[in-house]
Every structure is written in C-alpha cells, then in structure tokens.
Design an enzyme around this catalytic site. Structure first.
Site, PDB file in Angstrom:
ATOM      1  N   ASP A 169      -8.420  -6.045   6.803  1.00 50.22           N
ATOM      2  CA  ASP A 169      -8.917  -6.851   5.691  1.00 50.22           C
ATOM      3  C   ASP A 169      -9.702  -8.053   6.184  1.00 50.22           C
ATOM      4  OD1 ASP A 169      -8.072  -5.510   3.264  1.00 50.22           O
ATOM      5  OD2 ASP A 169      -6.029  -5.924   3.906  1.00 50.22           O
ATOM      6  N   GLN A 200       0.544 -13.477   5.555  1.00 47.34           N
ATOM      7  CA  GLN A 200      -0.494 -12.621   6.102  1.00 47.34           C
ATOM      8  C   GLN A 200      -1.848 -13.318   6.051  1.00 47.34           C
ATOM      9  OE1 GLN A 200       0.379  -8.611   5.530  1.00 47.34           O
ATOM     10  NE2 GLN A 200      -1.712  -7.857   5.728  1.00 47.34           N
ATOM     11  N   HIS A 203       0.804  -1.219   0.000  1.00 47.07           N
ATOM     12  CA  HIS A 203       0.000   0.000   0.000  1.00 47.07           C
ATOM     13  C   HIS A 203       0.841   1.275   0.000  1.00 47.07           C
ATOM     14  CE1 HIS A 203      -3.686  -2.235   0.567  1.00 47.07           C
ATOM     15  NE2 HIS A 203      -3.178  -2.844   1.630  1.00 47.07           N
ATOM     16  N   GLU A 221      -5.601 -12.603   6.358  1.00 49.53           N
ATOM     17  CA  GLU A 221      -6.469 -11.432   6.311  1.00 49.53           C
ATOM     18  C   GLU A 221      -7.786 -11.717   5.587  1.00 49.53           C
ATOM     19  OE1 GLU A 221      -4.365  -8.336   4.189  1.00 49.53           O
ATOM     20  OE2 GLU A 221      -3.264  -9.802   3.007  1.00 49.53           O
ATOM     21  N   ASP A 280      16.984 -11.316  -5.128  1.00 46.69           N
ATOM     22  CA  ASP A 280      18.218 -10.946  -5.830  1.00 46.69           C
ATOM     23  C   ASP A 280      18.707  -9.567  -5.414  1.00 46.69           C
ATOM     24  OD1 ASP A 280      18.234 -13.336  -7.187  1.00 46.69           O
ATOM     25  OD2 ASP A 280      17.550 -12.508  -9.105  1.00 46.69           O
ATOM     26  N   ARG A 287       7.077  -5.865   2.880  1.00 48.98           N
ATOM     27  CA  ARG A 287       5.760  -6.421   2.569  1.00 48.98           C
ATOM     28  C   ARG A 287       5.566  -6.300   1.068  1.00 48.98           C
ATOM     29  NH1 ARG A 287      -0.195  -5.200   5.097  1.00 48.98           N
ATOM     30  NH2 ARG A 287       0.116  -3.079   4.324  1.00 48.98           N
TER      31      ARG A 287
END
Length: 262
Positions: free
Chosen positions: A176, A148, A45, A150, A84, A70
């Site tokens: 969420d 997560q 987000h 949610e 990487d 995240r």
C-alpha cells in the site's frame, strides 16, 4: 500482568509470524503445532467476521500460540467488541496522522486513559468475570497496539505517530505504501525504498519496534539485521497455491504461469 507478546517485542530476537487469511481454526492450529507460534489473523483482507476470528484465536491459544488480529479499520465500536471478545494484540491499518493514532489508542482503553465502553464483568476478555482485576489493572497492561504505516502521508508524520503514548510497534505495509506513491506492485522502486528507509531511521531514533512483510527481495536475515522485531513471512493462501502448483508439476510435468504471492 503485562502482555507476554509486548515483552517479546523488547527482546532482540526477531519474531517470525504467519498470516491466516482463510479464517480456518484448523489451519491456524497446524501452523502453531509446527512451530509458527505467532499468528496474524487478517481481518482486513481475509475471510470472516469477528466471531470467525475469535474461533481462529481460540485454536491458536489452545496450542500455546499468540494471536494478533489485524482489524479491518480503526473503528471505535469494532475495537471495543474485539477487546471484549478477548483479543489483546492488534494491528490497525491506514493510520496516517498523529490525530488518528491518538484516537485509535484511546479506543483501546477505559477512562481516564481512553474512552472504551465498560462491560468488564460479562465479557470473554475478563474470562467471563473470573479475572476480578481485568477492568482496573489487566486491561491497561496486556494490550499491544501495532500501527500500520502504509501511506506517504504516514511517512511524513511518522515521528509524530511514534510519539503517541500507547503505540507499541509500527508495521510497514510496503504494497500500500508503494501504491500511495504511485508505484503499485513496484516494491523495489527507489522512491518506495526511500520511504521505507525513512520509517526505519525514525524507528531507530525513537527506539520503536518495527514489523513488516517479506517483500522487495528482502529476506529474513536482511530484515533481522535491519532491526525488525516481527516479520510476517508466510500466509496460508500462498502456501496452498505454491504446494498445488509444485505438486501438479511433479504429477504432470505441466508448468503453470507465474502468480503473485505477496
């Protein structure tokens, strides 16, 4: 070498973490310098793309902090590129089934443990080839995967998700989760609290570390007592908003209308 963050998850001490939403290395550096040594870079987000997140991580690590990315999604290509580019600790959103969890975990590892593409000698993750054991040893030991939870579907399958080898922690996303149950922005709704309690009980049974955000009136102390190993309690946008409003009131006496900061 095993990830120092993964080792921290095995200790009883709760880890307080800060979100960085604005993609600013300076903000991340300020937070780490003033004691917030675990920084979650919000690629879902927050602002920016992979190279922006790398720059934030560089600032965090230069100050001795731990960077957690995240991801915006559990995409194989994005996971490979983030690895990487040197990220080692990850939160993966919206993983609702065991099959999804297995696919995500596999994307983090080279064969035969997973299906990650190989370029170990020429990537930042191996310090540009300066870590000769990166491909065969380090890349398998230093990754922390936080899944997560949610969605109500994830709660229904949470035992199976936790059973997937390679899942190091479950992060409960209450906003969420509430939305998926039909209670958007009502984090203290009894049904939402019941869903969270189910995940907490499963984590206790399986000795799985839990993470979450401060919400629904639950403070640091309560979450620590419930056994959460990491709590994301502050974020840069909210701090800026709160400081701006507080100082405007001090300067003018003007009291602004309430805003949501969770």
């Amino acid at each position: 070498m095993t990830s120092s963050f993964k080792q921290r998850l095995k200790t009883p001490a709760m880890i307080p973490a800060a979100w960085v939403e604005l993609g600013s290395p300076d903000i991340a550096e300020i937070l780490v310098t003033h004691g917030w040594d675990t920084i979650i870079i919000d690629g879902e987000h927050g602002r920016g793309e992979l190279e922006d997140w790398v720059n934030v991580a560089r600032a965090v690590e230069a100050c001795g902090g731990t960077a957690i990315l995240r991801l915006p999604e559990g995409n194989d290509t994005l996971i490979k590129r983030a690895l990487d580019r040197g990220f080692r600790n990850f939160i993966v959103p919206m993983v609702n089934t065991r099959a999804q969890a297995e696919q995500v975990v596999s994307a983090f590892y080279y064969p035969l443990k997973g299906h990650r593409g190989y370029a170990a000698s020429k990537v930042r993750g191996s310090h540009w080839g300066a870590r000769p054991d990166y491909g065969l040893v380090n890349s398998f030991n230093e990754i922390t995967i936080i899944i997560q939870c949610e969605h109500v579907e994830a709660v229904d399958q949470i035992d199976d998700i936790m059973a997937v080898e390679g899942v190091d922690m479950i992060f409960i996303g209450p906003n969420d989760l509430a939305a998926s149950a039909g209670h958007l922005e009502h984090l203290d709704h009894p049904e939402v609290l019941e869903l969270i309690t189910k995940v907490e009980a499963a984590a206790k049974r399986r000795v799985m570390p839990l993470a979450t955000v401060r919400s629904a009136g639950r403070d640091w102390k309560e979450l620590d007592q419930l056994g959460y190993r990491m709590v994301a309690g502050i974020f840069d946008v909210a701090m800026l908003v709160e400081s701006a409003r507080r100082n405007l009131t001090a300067a003018t006496g003007q009291i602004a209308a309430p805003v949501k900061t969770y």
